[in-house]
Design a protein around this motif. Structure first.
Motif, PDB file in Angstrom:
ATOM      1  N   THR A 105      -1.127  10.795   4.228  1.00 33.91           N
ATOM      2  CA  THR A 105      -2.199  10.083   3.503  1.00 33.91           C
ATOM      3  C   THR A 105      -3.455   9.877   4.342  1.00 33.91           C
ATOM      4  O   THR A 105      -4.545   9.736   3.794  1.00 33.91           O
ATOM      5  CB  THR A 105      -1.708   8.723   2.968  1.00 33.91           C
ATOM      6  OG1 THR A 105      -1.243   7.929   4.078  1.00 33.91           O
ATOM      7  CG2 THR A 105      -0.589   8.882   1.963  1.00 33.91           C
ATOM      8  N   SER A 145       2.716  14.041   2.190  1.00 33.03           N
ATOM      9  CA  SER A 145       2.995  12.793   2.908  1.00 33.03           C
ATOM     10  C   SER A 145       2.142  12.677   4.171  1.00 33.03           C
ATOM     11  O   SER A 145       2.636  12.395   5.253  1.00 33.03           O
ATOM     12  CB  SER A 145       4.486  12.697   3.265  1.00 33.03           C
ATOM     13  OG  SER A 145       5.255  12.745   2.090  1.00 33.03           O
ATOM     14  N   TYR A 180      -0.303  12.660  -7.978  1.00 32.44           N
ATOM     15  CA  TYR A 180       1.173  12.603  -7.895  1.00 32.44           C
ATOM     16  C   TYR A 180       1.835  13.774  -8.634  1.00 32.44           C
ATOM     17  O   TYR A 180       2.983  13.676  -9.054  1.00 32.44           O
ATOM     18  CB  TYR A 180       1.666  11.253  -8.437  1.00 32.44           C
ATOM     19  CG  TYR A 180       1.107  10.087  -7.644  1.00 32.44           C
ATOM     20  CD1 TYR A 180       1.551   9.839  -6.345  1.00 32.44           C
ATOM     21  CD2 TYR A 180       0.103   9.280  -8.152  1.00 32.44           C
ATOM     22  CE1 TYR A 180       1.015   8.800  -5.587  1.00 32.44           C
ATOM     23  CE2 TYR A 180      -0.443   8.237  -7.407  1.00 32.44           C
ATOM     24  CZ  TYR A 180       0.025   8.004  -6.123  1.00 32.44           C
ATOM     25  OH  TYR A 180      -0.511   6.998  -5.377  1.00 32.44           O
ATOM     26  N   GLN A 238       0.839  -1.203   0.000  1.00 29.11           N
ATOM     27  CA  GLN A 238       0.000   0.000   0.000  1.00 29.11           C
ATOM     28  C   GLN A 238       0.876   1.256   0.000  1.00 29.11           C
ATOM     29  O   GLN A 238       1.850   1.342   0.753  1.00 29.11           O
ATOM     30  CB  GLN A 238      -0.875  -0.021   1.254  1.00 29.11           C
ATOM     31  CG  GLN A 238      -1.951   1.032   1.272  1.00 29.11           C
ATOM     32  CD  GLN A 238      -2.798   0.934   2.540  1.00 29.11           C
ATOM     33  OE1 GLN A 238      -2.345   0.466   3.583  1.00 29.11           O
ATOM     34  NE2 GLN A 238      -4.038   1.376   2.432  1.00 29.11           N
ATOM     35  N   PHE A 284       1.965   4.407   1.112  1.00 27.97           N
ATOM     36  CA  PHE A 284       1.973   5.481   2.114  1.00 27.97           C
ATOM     37  C   PHE A 284       3.393   5.635   2.644  1.00 27.97           C
ATOM     38  O   PHE A 284       4.102   4.646   2.823  1.00 27.97           O
ATOM     39  CB  PHE A 284       0.981   5.201   3.263  1.00 27.97           C
ATOM     40  CG  PHE A 284       1.274   3.941   4.031  1.00 27.97           C
ATOM     41  CD1 PHE A 284       2.103   3.965   5.144  1.00 27.97           C
ATOM     42  CD2 PHE A 284       0.730   2.725   3.629  1.00 27.97           C
ATOM     43  CE1 PHE A 284       2.374   2.799   5.848  1.00 27.97           C
ATOM     44  CE2 PHE A 284       1.008   1.546   4.321  1.00 27.97           C
ATOM     45  CZ  PHE A 284       1.833   1.580   5.432  1.00 27.97           C
ATOM     46  N   LYS A 298      -6.781  12.677   4.231  1.00 23.65           N
ATOM     47  CA  LYS A 298      -7.876  12.656   3.255  1.00 23.65           C
ATOM     48  C   LYS A 298      -8.424  14.048   2.954  1.00 23.65           C
ATOM     49  O   LYS A 298      -9.587  14.367   3.207  1.00 23.65           O
ATOM     50  CB  LYS A 298      -9.013  11.734   3.737  1.00 23.65           C
ATOM     51  CG  LYS A 298      -8.591  10.298   3.985  1.00 23.65           C
ATOM     52  CD  LYS A 298      -8.056   9.582   2.759  1.00 23.65           C
ATOM     53  CE  LYS A 298      -9.125   9.290   1.743  1.00 23.65           C
ATOM     54  NZ  LYS A 298      -8.563   8.473   0.623  1.00 23.65           N
ATOM     55  N   SER A 353      -4.225  15.927  -4.279  1.00 22.99           N
ATOM     56  CA  SER A 353      -4.381  15.293  -2.968  1.00 22.99           C
ATOM     57  C   SER A 353      -3.305  15.769  -2.002  1.00 22.99           C
ATOM     58  O   SER A 353      -2.107  15.621  -2.269  1.00 22.99           O
ATOM     59  CB  SER A 353      -4.280  13.769  -3.113  1.00 22.99           C
ATOM     60  OG  SER A 353      -4.094  13.156  -1.842  1.00 22.99           O
ATOM     61  N   GLY A 360      -2.746  14.330   0.716  1.00 22.54           N
ATOM     62  CA  GLY A 360      -2.139  13.102   1.225  1.00 22.54           C
ATOM     63  C   GLY A 360      -0.828  12.800   0.540  1.00 22.54           C
ATOM     64  O   GLY A 360       0.167  12.435   1.184  1.00 22.54           O
ATOM     65  N   LYS A 361      -0.794  12.987  -0.787  1.00 19.48           N
ATOM     66  CA  LYS A 361       0.415  12.689  -1.565  1.00 19.48           C
ATOM     67  C   LYS A 361       1.409  13.848  -1.512  1.00 19.48           C
ATOM     68  O   LYS A 361       2.604  13.650  -1.360  1.00 19.48           O
ATOM     69  CB  LYS A 361       0.058  12.450  -3.034  1.00 19.48           C
ATOM     70  CG  LYS A 361      -1.076  11.492  -3.251  1.00 19.48           C
ATOM     71  CD  LYS A 361      -0.704  10.102  -2.829  1.00 19.48           C
ATOM     72  CE  LYS A 361      -1.925   9.219  -2.896  1.00 19.48           C
ATOM     73  NZ  LYS A 361      -1.745   7.925  -2.323  1.00 19.48           N
ATOM     74  N   GLY A 364     -10.353  13.750   0.407  1.00 22.88           N
ATOM     75  CA  GLY A 364      -9.408  12.935  -0.353  1.00 22.88           C
ATOM     76  C   GLY A 364      -9.704  12.963  -1.841  1.00 22.88           C
ATOM     77  O   GLY A 364     -10.796  13.350  -2.283  1.00 22.88           O
TER      78      GLY A 364
END
Ligand code: PMP
Ligand code: GLN
Length: 398
Positions: A237, A235, A201, A33, A35, A240, A229, A231-232, A95
């Motif tokens: 994740t 860093s 990304y 996954q 993360f 959301k 996002s 989250g990306k 997210g």
């Protein structure tokens, strides 16, 4: 009792959850996954903590707090030269996952066709089907994942409503070129179609490659939904927080979808993400440089004992061809095997295909500390050194 929703009942638990659970059960290093194993910038986290304590804990505005909408608009201008109205052209979501669903909901009516590109992220197909849309799949091929232009053109027709495009792309690490994007742009205009661009990304791009949002191409500003996002990009994740940029007429409908999915997203996290998006250029540059070094470290380690690593120019994933290891099973069996017997988890690339996938590719996440990557390489190398002359015995112990 009557059957529950047939599409959801037939949907399997996501491979990312399955492999993370298996990794935990076997004490494996989790390169499955995606993360990072360290948290994002301290100032962003501190901003979230402070924002919890200053009395703004009730429902924020439906489309997002003004601070974050302004920050998303500013980031669009700063990174891509896009002029965006923060009040009418930005919708904050819980997210990118929610953003993808909200955009598909905003665009698709039952019976509409939507073009999807394999290998694809695992929410695209189930959501398109739940909406009653008809997916038209176009497949990229390893090792270079070049856009098959004739097949893409053939997938477009009078019923095409939209394409869902992921660049930089998970799991391939492909960054679509200006030329490929230009070709897609031509199809969108010819067929009067929309594009939903999953660009989570966007800031994780290497080797001098450049992420070009499809939205920046001439004539596409009004047809494209661009998804980011936090989250990306930071860093984080688990937070959301996602954001969509789209022309006001589209953003208005996306907001209606958001209203019926989650309605709002935690205000404290939104305000902290606004602080993150305003960070200096050096933050974004070092994020990529640091990840590129980790990619190279993992790739070199995996290649030493016989995996063939494909080029990856963006995201935090690399794909390895594991055929040369002589494992007597498909990629799913291989990933289970290395998790259980070598103590390293990865994701089978076949999980990114609707049917008839290749079965010799495995995805590894390299967004981990260098010492963790080294430990994973050493576990795998030791394991395969023991097994290499007896592939039939690969189901053996650690
Ligand atoms: N799109 C792609 C291609 C992804 O890899 C991910 C992974 N998290 C998402 C969307 C979802 O992003 P978020 O965590 O912001 O929902
Ligand atoms: N996007 C992450 C990946 O591709 C996983 C997110 C999730 O678990 N849903 O690994």
């Amino acid at each position: 009792m009557k059957a529950l929703n047939s599409l959801l009942a037939a949907t399997e638990t996501t491979i990312f959850t399955v492999m993370s659970a298996l990794a935990t059960a076997h004490g494996a290093i989790n390169l499955g996954q995606g993360f990072p194993d360290t948290d994002g910038p301290e100032d962003v986290i501190a901003a979230a903590a402070a924002a919890l304590l200053d009395q703004r804990n009730q429902y924020p505005p439906l489309a997002g707090v003004p601070e974050l909408r302004a920050a998303v608009a500013d980031a669009n201008r700063r990174f891509y030269g896009l002029a965006v109205d923060p009040a009418r052209e930005v919708v904050v979501t819980s997210g990118a996952t929610e953003a993808i669903t909200a955009c598909l909901m905003a665009v698709l009516d039952p019976g509409d066709e939507v073009v999807l590109i394999e290998p694809l992220y695992d929410t695209y197909l189930p959501v398109a089907r739940l909406l009653g849309a008809v997916p038209r799949l176009v497949r990229l091929s390893p090792p270079d994942w070049t856009l098959p232009r004739a097949a893409l053109a053939a997938a477009f027709g009078p019923r095409t409503k939209a394409i869902l495009l992921n660049s930089p792309m998970n799991p391939t690490g492909k960054v679509f070129s200006a030329d490929e994007l230009g070709f897609i742009a031509g199809l969108l205009q010819r067929h009067d179609a929309y594009a939903i661009c999953d660009e989570v990304y966007e800031h994780l791009v290497f080797d001098g490659h450049r992420h070009i949002p499809l939205m920046t191409l001439p004539g596409l500003r009004e047809r494209v939904m661009r998804i980011g996002s936090a989250g990306k990009t930071f860093s984080l994740t688990g937070w959301k927080v996602g954001y969509v940029t789209a022309a006001a007429a589209i953003a208005e409908i996306i907001a209606k979808a958001h209203q019926n999915l989650t309605f709002t997203t935690p205000p404290n996290l939104q305000r902290a993400v606004a602080v993150g998006l305003a960070k200096q250029e050096s933050y974004f540059a070092s994020l990529s440089a640091d990840l590129a070094a980790r990619r190279d470290r993992l790739a070199a380690g995996l290649e030493k004992f016989g995996m063939r690593v494909l080029a990856t120019h963006g995201s935090y994933f690399l794909i390895a061809d594991v055929s040369a290891l002589g494992f007597p099973g498909d990629d799913v069996a291989f990933c289970r095997h290395i998790t259980e017997a070598a103590g390293v988890a990865a994701i089978p690339v076949s999980a990114f295909y609707a049917s008839g996938p290749p079965e010799n590719y495995v995805r590894f996440a390299f967004c981990k500390r260098p010492e963790i990557l080294d430990a994973a390489i050493s576990r795998l190398a030791t394991h395969f050194a023991r097994q290499s002359h007896a592939p039939a015995a690969l189901t053996g112990a650690k």
